[in-house]
Motif scaffolding. Structure first.
Motif, PDB file in Angstrom:
ATOM      1  N   GLU A   1       1.280 -36.925 -29.477  1.00  0.00           N
ATOM      2  CA  GLU A   1       2.612 -36.900 -29.142  1.00  0.00           C
ATOM      3  C   GLU A   1       3.365 -38.114 -30.465  1.00  0.00           C
ATOM      4  N   ARG A   2       2.235 -39.228 -30.675  1.00  0.00           N
ATOM      5  CA  ARG A   2       2.497 -40.222 -31.930  1.00  0.00           C
ATOM      6  C   ARG A   2       2.356 -39.451 -33.086  1.00  0.00           C
ATOM      7  N   LEU A   3       2.015 -38.242 -33.474  1.00  0.00           N
ATOM      8  CA  LEU A   3       2.420 -37.477 -34.770  1.00  0.00           C
ATOM      9  C   LEU A   3       3.802 -37.037 -35.194  1.00  0.00           C
ATOM     10  N   ARG A   4       3.818 -36.716 -34.005  1.00  0.00           N
ATOM     11  CA  ARG A   4       5.216 -35.647 -34.014  1.00  0.00           C
ATOM     12  C   ARG A   4       6.466 -36.116 -34.956  1.00  0.00           C
ATOM     13  N   PRO A   5       6.743 -37.100 -33.842  1.00  0.00           N
ATOM     14  CA  PRO A   5       7.492 -38.091 -33.813  1.00  0.00           C
ATOM     15  C   PRO A   5       8.062 -38.362 -35.336  1.00  0.00           C
ATOM     16  N   GLY A   6       6.662 -39.008 -35.857  1.00  0.00           N
ATOM     17  CA  GLY A   6       6.460 -39.115 -36.806  1.00  0.00           C
ATOM     18  C   GLY A   6       6.716 -38.865 -38.523  1.00  0.00           C
ATOM     19  N   PHE A   7       6.490 -38.198 -38.195  1.00  0.00           N
ATOM     20  CA  PHE A   7       7.124 -37.024 -38.901  1.00  0.00           C
ATOM     21  C   PHE A   7       8.196 -36.210 -38.949  1.00  0.00           C
ATOM     22  N   ARG A   8       8.973 -36.314 -37.346  1.00  0.00           N
ATOM     23  CA  ARG A   8      10.138 -35.678 -37.674  1.00  0.00           C
ATOM     24  C   ARG A   8      11.113 -36.862 -37.967  1.00  0.00           C
ATOM     25  N   GLU A   9      10.744 -37.978 -37.979  1.00  0.00           N
ATOM     26  CA  GLU A   9      11.189 -39.402 -38.766  1.00  0.00           C
ATOM     27  C   GLU A   9      11.457 -39.047 -40.012  1.00  0.00           C
ATOM     28  N   GLY A  10      10.193 -38.710 -41.082  1.00  0.00           N
ATOM     29  CA  GLY A  10      10.029 -38.741 -42.402  1.00  0.00           C
ATOM     30  C   GLY A  10      10.325 -38.100 -42.557  1.00  0.00           C
ATOM     31  N   ARG A  11      10.992 -36.247 -42.341  1.00  0.00           N
ATOM     32  CA  ARG A  11      12.083 -35.935 -42.227  1.00  0.00           C
ATOM     33  C   ARG A  11      13.327 -35.890 -42.795  1.00  0.00           C
ATOM     34  N   THR A  12      13.875 -36.437 -41.094  1.00  0.00           N
ATOM     35  CA  THR A  12      15.075 -37.100 -41.582  1.00  0.00           C
ATOM     36  C   THR A  12      16.145 -38.484 -42.429  1.00  0.00           C
ATOM     37  N   GLU A  13      14.420 -38.835 -42.790  1.00  0.00           N
ATOM     38  CA  GLU A  13      14.963 -39.737 -43.687  1.00  0.00           C
ATOM     39  C   GLU A  13      14.842 -39.229 -45.533  1.00  0.00           C
ATOM     40  N   GLY A  14      14.037 -37.691 -45.388  1.00  0.00           N
ATOM     41  CA  GLY A  14      13.443 -37.459 -45.990  1.00  0.00           C
ATOM     42  C   GLY A  14      12.690 -37.464 -47.633  1.00  0.00           C
TER      43      GLY A  14
END
Length: 180
Positions: A78-91
């Motif tokens: 649950e911590r991993l997925r949002p961390g990567f999603r935020e990275g995707r959003t930020e490019g």
């Protein structure tokens, strides 16, 4: 000292795994199937403990114990997925290098953690005919490196990666899961 040839690991004393058989038999990963065979072999052989002086492979523990693959592993997923999603959003495409993708990051399920903050996760969308899931290593959710097609390969990759400077001959030290 005992040597477990199937896993090519030495252990200080034979562990007595504390496992929840109901979880082993009935827990389903996101692809609808159970735990991979190599993982089940590992946890049935060793249980909870420290691998190569650094890694904690979460096991299916009975109710009342922490450090379980469902509870602790689920929390880390649950911590991993949002961390990567935020990275995707930020490019921040560097977060999925060298072997990952944004889609892969959404399929990962954490099952192990190092004492340095690195994690191992299964790609729950790429199960092979043998029931195995590819394993990825991530450093603080800031990289994705494929380290094996099963836990046998991953354990050997970790042995080389840890590159311990000490001469301690024990690869696995059994521990008792923390009571809640």
């Amino acid at each position: 000292m005992e040597h477990t040839s199937r896993w090519n690991l030495t252990v200080g004393q034979a562990p007595t795994p504390l496992l929840d058989e109901h979880t082993i038999e009935h827990h389903r990963l996101p692809d609808g199937a159970g735990f991979p065979p190599s993982y089940l072999s590992f946890v049935r052989t060793f249980g909870w403990g420290r691998l190569h002086g650094l890694w904690l492979i979460y096991t299916p523990v009975p109710s009342g114990f922490g450090d379980g693959v469902v509870g602790r592993g689920g929390h880390l997923t649950e911590r991993l997925r949002p961390g990567f999603r935020e990275g995707r959003t930020e490019g921040y495409d560097w977060k999925i290098e060298p072997d990952g993708s944004w889609e892969l990051a959404d399929r990962l399920v954490v099952f192990a953690m190092s004492e340095n903050g690195d994690y191992l996760a299964w790609d729950s969308g790429s199960r092979g005919r043998d029931g195995e899931l590819p394993i990825f290593h991530t450093t603080r959710f800031d990289s994705l490196t494929r380290i094996g097609d099963d836990l046998h390969h991953a354990v050997e990759w970790l042995r080389v990666d840890v590159n311990r400077q000490d001469s301690h001959p024990v690869d696995f030290v059994a521990l008792i899961p923390a009571a809640l």
